[in-house]
Design a protein around this motif. Structure first.
Motif, short mmCIF file in Angstrom:
data_model
loop_
_atom_site.label_atom_id
_atom_site.label_comp_id
_atom_site.label_asym_id
_atom_site.label_seq_id
_atom_site.Cartn_x
_atom_site.Cartn_y
_atom_site.Cartn_z
N ALA A 191 44.30 73.06 78.27
CA ALA A 191 43.09 73.37 78.61
C ALA A 191 43.17 73.81 80.15
O ALA A 191 42.57 74.66 80.72
N ALA A 224 35.70 76.36 84.53
CA ALA A 224 34.92 75.54 83.71
C ALA A 224 34.60 75.77 82.09
O ALA A 224 34.69 75.10 81.31
N ALA A 225 34.36 77.30 81.95
CA ALA A 225 34.12 77.64 80.71
C ALA A 225 35.35 77.46 79.90
O ALA A 225 35.22 76.96 78.60
N ARG A 226 36.70 77.85 80.24
CA ARG A 226 37.75 77.61 79.50
C ARG A 226 37.95 76.05 79.19
O ARG A 226 38.28 75.93 78.03
N ILE A 227 37.82 75.45 80.13
CA ILE A 227 38.05 73.84 79.92
C ILE A 227 37.00 73.35 78.67
O ILE A 227 37.47 72.64 77.67
N CYS A 228 35.62 73.65 78.88
CA CYS A 228 34.65 73.17 77.78
C CYS A 228 34.93 74.09 76.51
O CYS A 228 35.05 73.27 75.62
N TRP A 229 35.39 75.20 76.40
CA TRP A 229 35.52 76.08 75.17
C TRP A 229 36.76 75.27 74.71
O TRP A 229 36.69 75.06 73.39
N THR A 230 37.73 75.12 75.29
CA THR A 230 38.99 74.59 74.53
C THR A 230 38.88 73.22 74.15
O THR A 230 39.41 72.90 73.06
N LEU A 231 38.22 72.40 74.89
CA LEU A 231 38.18 70.90 74.50
C LEU A 231 37.05 70.83 73.46
O LEU A 231 37.46 69.90 72.63
N ARG A 232 35.96 71.44 73.46
CA ARG A 232 35.12 71.36 72.48
C ARG A 232 35.59 71.89 70.96
O ARG A 232 35.37 71.17 69.99
#
Length: 79
Positions: free
Chosen positions: A20, A66-74
């Motif tokens: 992520a 931030a969007a990529r981190i959140c989307w991948t970890l979610r």
């Protein structure tokens, strides 16, 4: 409630976090370059326009990261 996680589960989580972060940095860099690309094509840009593009590029890069981190970890958490 679950017991302690296995080593494999901890390794999977570590790999997903690194994935992520790396993809987030790459996408943020691409977004930054995309926003700043008019400077390359227009040549001599007024300083106020350059400052506004710089600010917009930084904000866009942070949001994309931030969007990529959140989307991948979610998505990983739902598995």
């Amino acid at each position: 409630m679950r017991g302690p996680r296995t080593q494999t589960e901890r390794d999977d989580t570590t790999v997903e976090i690194v994935y992520a972060a790396v993809t987030g940095v790459l996408l943020a860099g691409a977004a930054f370059a995309l926003v700043m690309s008019p400077v390359l094509f227009l040549g001599d840009v007024p300083i106020t326009t350059l400052a506004n593009l710089w600010r917009a590029a930084k904000i866009t890069a942070v949001v994309v990261f931030a969007a990529r981190i959140c989307w991948t970890l979610r998505r990983f958490g739902r598995r």
